[in-house]
Design a protein around this motif. Structure first.
Motif, short mmCIF file in Angstrom:
data_model
loop_
_atom_site.label_atom_id
_atom_site.label_comp_id
_atom_site.label_asym_id
_atom_site.label_seq_id
_atom_site.Cartn_x
_atom_site.Cartn_y
_atom_site.Cartn_z
N ASP A 185 0.84 -1.19 0.00
CA ASP A 185 0.00 0.00 0.00
C ASP A 185 0.88 1.24 0.00
OD1 ASP A 185 -2.51 0.89 -0.24
OD2 ASP A 185 -2.88 1.08 1.93
N GLY A 186 0.76 2.05 -1.06
CA GLY A 186 1.53 3.28 -1.14
C GLY A 186 3.00 3.09 -1.47
N LEU A 187 3.39 1.85 -1.72
CA LEU A 187 4.80 1.59 -2.01
C LEU A 187 4.94 1.07 -3.44
CD1 LEU A 187 7.60 1.70 -0.73
CD2 LEU A 187 7.28 -0.68 -0.01
N PHE A 188 5.65 1.83 -4.25
CA PHE A 188 5.82 1.45 -5.65
C PHE A 188 7.27 1.06 -5.93
CE2 PHE A 188 2.07 4.03 -5.50
CZ PHE A 188 1.20 3.39 -6.39
N ALA A 189 7.42 0.18 -6.83
CA ALA A 189 8.79 -0.19 -7.23
C ALA A 189 8.92 -0.09 -8.74
CB ALA A 189 9.11 -1.61 -6.76
N VAL A 190 10.10 0.28 -9.17
CA VAL A 190 10.37 0.35 -10.61
C VAL A 190 11.29 -0.82 -10.97
CG1 VAL A 190 11.34 1.76 -12.47
CG2 VAL A 190 10.20 2.87 -10.52
N PHE A 191 10.86 -1.61 -11.94
CA PHE A 191 11.68 -2.74 -12.40
C PHE A 191 12.26 -2.38 -13.77
CE2 PHE A 191 8.23 -4.36 -9.80
CZ PHE A 191 8.90 -5.13 -8.87
N ILE A 192 13.56 -2.44 -13.87
CA ILE A 192 14.19 -2.14 -15.16
C ILE A 192 14.96 -3.37 -15.63
CG2 ILE A 192 15.83 -0.65 -16.38
CD1 ILE A 192 15.29 1.47 -14.22
N SER A 193 14.64 -3.86 -16.83
CA SER A 193 15.47 -4.93 -17.36
C SER A 193 16.04 -4.54 -18.72
CB SER A 193 14.71 -6.25 -17.43
OG SER A 193 13.35 -5.99 -17.73
N ASP A 194 17.26 -5.00 -18.91
CA ASP A 194 17.98 -4.68 -20.15
C ASP A 194 17.57 -5.71 -21.21
OD1 ASP A 194 19.69 -4.18 -22.15
OD2 ASP A 194 21.53 -4.50 -21.00
N MET A 195 16.86 -5.23 -22.23
CA MET A 195 16.37 -6.14 -23.27
C MET A 195 17.27 -6.11 -24.51
SD MET A 195 13.64 -7.31 -21.91
CE MET A 195 12.69 -8.03 -23.24
N SER A 196 18.41 -5.41 -24.41
CA SER A 196 19.24 -5.21 -25.62
C SER A 196 19.66 -6.53 -26.24
CB SER A 196 20.47 -4.40 -25.26
OG SER A 196 20.10 -3.29 -24.49
N GLU A 197 20.07 -7.46 -25.36
CA GLU A 197 20.56 -8.75 -25.84
C GLU A 197 19.48 -9.47 -26.63
OE1 GLU A 197 23.64 -11.11 -26.51
OE2 GLU A 197 23.72 -9.24 -25.36
N GLN A 198 18.27 -9.54 -26.06
CA GLN A 198 17.16 -10.21 -26.74
C GLN A 198 16.83 -9.54 -28.06
OE1 GLN A 198 17.34 -9.81 -23.44
NE2 GLN A 198 15.69 -10.87 -22.36
N ARG A 199 16.82 -8.18 -28.03
CA ARG A 199 16.49 -7.45 -29.26
C ARG A 199 17.51 -7.74 -30.34
NH1 ARG A 199 12.22 -3.45 -28.66
NH2 ARG A 199 12.91 -2.53 -30.58
N ARG A 200 18.79 -7.78 -29.95
CA ARG A 200 19.85 -8.06 -30.92
C ARG A 200 19.68 -9.46 -31.49
NH1 ARG A 200 23.33 -4.45 -28.30
NH2 ARG A 200 23.69 -5.85 -26.58
N PHE A 201 19.37 -10.39 -30.59
CA PHE A 201 19.19 -11.78 -31.00
C PHE A 201 18.03 -11.90 -31.98
CE2 PHE A 201 17.50 -16.07 -30.47
CZ PHE A 201 18.63 -16.80 -30.73
#
Ligand code: ADP
Length: 290
Positions: free
Chosen positions: A15-31
């Motif tokens: 409640d009232g606590l947010f989290a930001v998740f960041i993942s690096d998709m560069s590898e998948q995109r390149r693949f």
């Protein structure tokens, strides 16, 4: 190519606590991009000869009462079909090499015998260009092809080198390098295969006196479908897949491949592989027991 793709998600974890998740998709995109490019390339490479065949077939129908024309066009059809077949075989080789299943059949191999087989399978091609094939073990010249008698006389004199690998995989790698060396060399030159042990590793070197590779292309020649000169490569029946297959084969066997080249001087491709654990057959091994 160097773009960074980040996948950002914001989630509420309490409640009232947010989290930001960041993942690096560069590898998948390149693949993904590589996979798409590959499919595009394959389609293009298959469509070219297939298109030519249907065009030639149409033309031959129109020229049915001219025997010379029929002969000419049927010859061209045969050549284009050959190209299609070669391409399909190469794609299967690439698939096999990429699946790394090769090492399931690993065995202790005489590198000398594999090199001789690879040379023998290029003999006709070399002769057609009057190119000499040479073979050496640890710097000592040995016959490039030897029959059973010669081999027996030779054993004990020549120190062979051994690796643990799948025979067909290693042979494909060496064979491709020798084939390229012949394709990209002028007539009446020499292609030399040297095998030996260097710094505790097995080295297989294929040296030519050919046209060489421009410095700017050196880092790209192992890519699928990359050719320095597409027209020239097509002339020699090249598909642009040979070195990609070779690299996969070598890596499947735990090895590495390197290239040295100078335009107008020639090229040297070096495969390095781990040496077989024992250089002499082990009398204690199961195989040696009755
Ligand atoms: P190809 O089927 O076109 O020979 P490869 O993947 O075997 O494809 O090689 C890629 C490219 O690298 C070739 O098109 C050629 O331009 C260059 N190349 C490979 N081997 C040699 C060599 N020994 N000498 C000069 N150029 C070479």
């Amino acid at each position: 190519e160097d773009t960074l793709y980040l996948h950002v998600r914001v989630g509420q974890i309490a409640d009232g606590l947010f989290a930001v998740f960041i993942s690096d998709m560069s590898e998948q995109r390149r693949f993904e991009a590589m996979r798409r490019d590959f499919v595009t390339n394959v389609s293009h490479e298959l469509k070219t000869p297939a298109g030519a065949i249907s065009l030639l077939a149409e033309t031959i129908g129109d020229a049915a009462d001219d025997p010379d024309a029929v002969k000419y066009f049927s010859g061209r059809i045969a050549k284009e079909s050959e190209r299609l077949t070669e391409l399909v075989h190469r794609l299967i080789d690439l698939q096999k090499a990429q699946s790394a299943a090769a090492m399931l059949n690993a065995e202790r191999l005489s590198v000398l015998s594999v090199a001789r087989e690879a040379l023998a399978e290029n003999q006709v091609k070399a002769e057609s260009k009057h190119i000499g094939l040479a073979l050496s073990v640890n710097g000592r010249q040995v016959p490039a092809h030897a029959d059973a008698g010669e081999l027996a006389a030779e054993s004990g004199q020549v120190l062979d080198v051994f690796v643990v690998a799948d025979r067909e995989t290693i042979k494909t790698a060496v064979k491709n390098l020798v084939e390229n060396a012949i394709n990209y060399s002028p007539e009446r030159t020499t292609v030399a295969v040297g095998i030996g042990v260097e710094n505790g590793k097995v080295a297989i070197r294929v040296v030519d006196q050919g046209i060489g590779i421009p410095a700017a292309s050196l880092s790209r020649i192992f890519e699928r479908f990359y050719r320095v000169d597409p027209a020239r490569s097509r002339e020699t029946g090249g598909t642009g897949l040979g070195l990609a297959i070779t690299k996969h084969c070598v890596e499947d066997c735990g090895g590495t491949i390197a290239v040295w080249s100078r335009e107008g001087e020639g090229s040297t491709f070096t495969i390095t592989l781990p040496q077989a654990p024992d250089s002499q057959p082990d009398p204690q091994s199961d195989e040696a027991r009755p």
